[in-house]
Design a protein around this motif. Structure first.
Motif, PDB file in Angstrom:
ATOM      1  N   MET A 396     -19.054 -70.659  18.353  1.00  0.00           N
ATOM      2  CA  MET A 396     -18.285 -70.507  17.114  1.00  0.00           C
ATOM      3  C   MET A 396     -19.041 -69.703  16.050  1.00  0.00           C
ATOM      4  SD  MET A 396     -15.279 -71.735  17.489  1.00  0.00           S
ATOM      5  CE  MET A 396     -14.735 -71.728  15.779  1.00  0.00           C
ATOM      6  N   LEU A 397     -20.227 -69.212  16.381  1.00  0.00           N
ATOM      7  CA  LEU A 397     -20.970 -68.415  15.398  1.00  0.00           C
ATOM      8  C   LEU A 397     -20.239 -67.115  15.090  1.00  0.00           C
ATOM      9  CD1 LEU A 397     -24.596 -69.052  16.705  1.00  0.00           C
ATOM     10  CD2 LEU A 397     -23.637 -69.869  14.535  1.00  0.00           C
ATOM     11  N   SER A 398     -19.416 -66.668  16.036  1.00  0.00           N
ATOM     12  CA  SER A 398     -18.538 -65.521  15.805  1.00  0.00           C
ATOM     13  C   SER A 398     -17.137 -65.938  16.221  1.00  0.00           C
ATOM     14  CB  SER A 398     -19.012 -64.320  16.634  1.00  0.00           C
ATOM     15  OG  SER A 398     -18.152 -63.229  16.433  1.00  0.00           O
ATOM     16  N   HIS A 399     -16.172 -65.768  15.317  1.00  0.00           N
ATOM     17  CA  HIS A 399     -14.821 -66.265  15.592  1.00  0.00           C
ATOM     18  C   HIS A 399     -13.799 -65.424  14.828  1.00  0.00           C
ATOM     19  CE1 HIS A 399     -11.704 -69.176  16.633  1.00  0.00           C
ATOM     20  NE2 HIS A 399     -11.310 -69.163  15.371  1.00  0.00           N
ATOM     21  N   ARG A 400     -12.671 -65.215  15.468  1.00  0.00           N
ATOM     22  CA  ARG A 400     -11.564 -64.487  14.832  1.00  0.00           C
ATOM     23  C   ARG A 400     -10.286 -65.218  15.195  1.00  0.00           C
ATOM     24  NH1 ARG A 400      -8.172 -60.298  16.421  1.00  0.00           N
ATOM     25  NH2 ARG A 400      -7.555 -58.871  14.728  1.00  0.00           N
ATOM     26  N   GLY A 401      -9.509 -65.603  14.181  1.00  0.00           N
ATOM     27  CA  GLY A 401      -8.302 -66.374  14.486  1.00  0.00           C
ATOM     28  C   GLY A 401      -7.334 -66.412  13.332  1.00  0.00           C
ATOM     29  N   PRO A 402      -6.124 -66.986  13.590  1.00  0.00           N
ATOM     30  CA  PRO A 402      -5.074 -67.038  12.566  1.00  0.00           C
ATOM     31  C   PRO A 402      -5.310 -68.137  11.539  1.00  0.00           C
ATOM     32  CG  PRO A 402      -4.298 -68.070  14.591  1.00  0.00           C
ATOM     33  CD  PRO A 402      -5.676 -67.538  14.884  1.00  0.00           C
ATOM     34  N   ALA A 403      -4.985 -67.839  10.295  1.00  0.00           N
ATOM     35  CA  ALA A 403      -5.124 -68.810   9.209  1.00  0.00           C
ATOM     36  C   ALA A 403      -4.022 -69.858   9.292  1.00  0.00           C
ATOM     37  CB  ALA A 403      -5.062 -68.100   7.863  1.00  0.00           C
ATOM     38  N   ARG A 404      -4.424 -71.112   9.151  1.00  0.00           N
ATOM     39  CA  ARG A 404      -3.482 -72.222   8.968  1.00  0.00           C
ATOM     40  C   ARG A 404      -3.735 -72.742   7.565  1.00  0.00           C
ATOM     41  NH1 ARG A 404      -1.668 -74.535  13.459  1.00  0.00           N
ATOM     42  NH2 ARG A 404      -0.071 -75.268  11.990  1.00  0.00           N
TER      43      ARG A 404
END
Length: 553
Positions: A396-404
């Motif tokens: 998880m040190l690098s992560h890209r994802g959708p905002a909730r």
């Protein structure tokens, strides 16, 4: 001039008369008057035993020729205040503590002070007061709680918070949750992991404002009472030698504190408190310094919640002097800083060594070559955000994802426990900063629910609020400017892509400047959540987290 201002000369006969109403003799009145600032109360587990510590301090002061006079300070239990209205008052209590001590100390012309804190906001509030007053002062905390034992393992309060999520998701039974609840907190003291209270008590020792052992000797050990007696005796030497807090809390001392902070993997809350304390000492600590020190400081300890060890293990391993001696092997500390021992840091740690290398790793074999905390920057956090890097899963040190997106902690908790959060999501909790909260609540309930449900290595959580030292996972807090001040966090919409790179210090919202400008033109500041009382005044005066959430003026 101290107490002479209220007890010397013919015109001070009324004052002496009032001191005699306390039962003081002429001999006691003629000695230095030492204020004992005791934050004891019957509701906070870290503070229930502080009357015993205060009695030991008083004995020490009397043995060394002073007259101890006790007065109270308030204290909030962050664990009990968590996830309801009470948590809005926790951070805000720090300023009340500092202000009320200033009032008592100056109104009664004390010559010196002994501070007895233990839990989260009490330690920094008292350190702020010590710097502001600059009277000869020493700190003696109540000490950490022992870890609980559950089925052969050491546990603490963070395990109970996480067990709630585990019970909700069916990983453990309600009966098992009840067993954990019964065993996690076996008695008095500040909760057993490297949470905020213990972080700050350890850093008080590093700053030089407390005797060695202050941060780690367990609350129930007789050695804690002996240390309290020594603190009472030592404050008289500080008075005699005219060694004051501002002689001790220098720029070098704060650099030492941040360095040890990184090696220990302390709570992110230290990055709120150290700048606020430094400000009272006339020193500016900015967030750039956190990353600068982190980059050259090895991470040597993984205590709960990041690892299996607790404060009693750190104490057995040699405590803070051993950690500092290890760091000194690679010349990371300013050894010239004076401390309340009357000696320098260098003299205090001479000959100290690590006694359990699995608890305090050697500098040649750290958990990582960089420190436990990191500051992130980007269009979502122009003034910075903070993460406990040491407690983040490597993937998880690098992560890209959708905002909730959630506009309060309660909405987020409902969604998490309702299993509406999916792997890959970036949970956004906003309007929970110092002004928006108000009071910048800790987010231990949502982060523990995420961990308990097995999502701590699958989702990120970002907020303008803050986290308990018991939080683990990709939990990024202190986003500044906060949403209530119109910070970019206020402009995030459901489904926006957020990019996080903790190693590179990046927190970015992947939305174009033009679109953000359009959203900004539509943004309306939220109505204040609290309109009367202390918090309403606090919300008007408090600054964003990057300043230490200190008050304007």
């Amino acid at each position: 001039m101290g107490s002479e201002a209220m007890k010397t000369g013919l015109e001070k006969a009324p004052h002496r008369s009032l001191l005699k109403a306390l039962g003081l003799t002429d001999e006691e009145i003629n000695r230095p008057l030492v204020g004992i600032v005791n934050s004891q109360n019957d509701i906070v587990p870290g503070h229930i035993h502080l009357d015993e510590i205060a009695e030991a301090v008083k004995a020490g002061v009397r043995m060394a020729g002073g007259t101890p006079l006790e007065f109270p300070a308030i204290a909030v239990c962050d664990g009990m205040a968590m996830n309801h209205l009470g948590m809005k008052y926790s951070l805000a209590s720090r300023e009340l503590i500092a202000d009320s001590i200033e009032v008592m100390a100056l109104a009664h012309a004390f010559d010196a002070l002994v501070f007895i804190p233990n839990c989260d906001k009490v330690v920094p509030g008292m350190l702020m007061a010590a710097a502001r007053l600059n009277l000869p002062s020493i700190f003696i905390s109540g000490g950490p709680m022992l870890a609980g034992r559950y089925r052969g393992k050491d546990i603490s309060v963070s395990n109970v918070f996480e067990a709630v999520g585990a019970a909700r998701s069916g990983k453990i039974t309600e009966e098992e949750l009840k067993e954990i609840e019964e065993e996690a907190c076996p008695g008095c003291g500040s909760c057993a992991g490297m949470f905020t209270a213990n972080s700050m008590n350890c850093l008080t020792e590093v700053l030089g404002m407390a005797l060695p052992g202050n941060g780690t000797i367990p609350a129930v050990h007789a050695a804690r009472k002996r240390l309290a007696k020594k603190a009472g005796m030592q404050v008289m030497k500080l008075l005699e030698q005219n060694i004051r807090p501002l002689d001790i809390m220098t720029e070098g001392a704060f650099h030492n504190a941040l360095t040890v902070d990184m090696a220990l993997g302390c709570s992110t809350n230290t990055v709120l408190h150290l700048p606020a304390i430094a400000y009272e000492a006339g020193i500016e600590l900015d967030l750039d310094l956190v990353n600068e020190i982190s980059k050259k400081t090895p991470h040597l300890c993984k205590l709960s919640p990041a690892g299996e060890y607790h404060l009693q293990d750190l104490n057995e391993a040699g405590g803070i002097p051993a950690v500092m001696a290890e760091l000194n092997k690679i010349n990371l500390l300013d050894l010239s800083c004076i401390t309340v021992t009357g000696k320098t840091i260098g003299e205090n740690i001479a000959g100290k060594k690590v006694l359990r290398q699995e608890v305090i790793r050697p500098v040649e074999n750290p958990y990582s070559s960089q420190g436990g905390l990191a500051v992130l920057w980007g269009n979502l956090a122009p003034d910075g955000a903070v993460v406990k890097k040491a407690a983040v899963a490597p993937n998880m040190l690098s992560h890209r994802g959708p905002a909730r997106v959630f506009n309060s902690e309660e909405e987020a908790v409902e969604a998490i426990l309702g299993q509406k959060i999916k792997p890959g999501d970036v949970i956004v909790i906003r309007y929970e900063g110092p002004k928006g909260g108000p009071g910048m609540r800790e987010m231990l309930t949502p982060t523990s629910a995420v961990a308990g449900m097995g999502l701590d290595d699958k989702v990120a959580l970002i907020t303008d609020g803050r986290f308990s030292g018991a939080t683990r996972g990709a939990s990024i807090g202190h986003i500044s400017p906060e949403a209530a001040e119109g910070g970019p966090l206020a402009l995030v919409e459901e489904g926006d892509i957020i990019r996080i790179n903790i190693n590179e210090g990046i927190l970015e919202l992947e939305v174009g400047e033009e679109e953000l400008a359009t959203r900004r033109s539509r943004w309306v500041p939220p109505e204040p959540k609290i309109r009367k009382g202390y918090l309403a005044k606090y919300a008007q005066l408090v600054t964003s987290a990057n300043t230490g959430a200190r008050l304007k003026g």
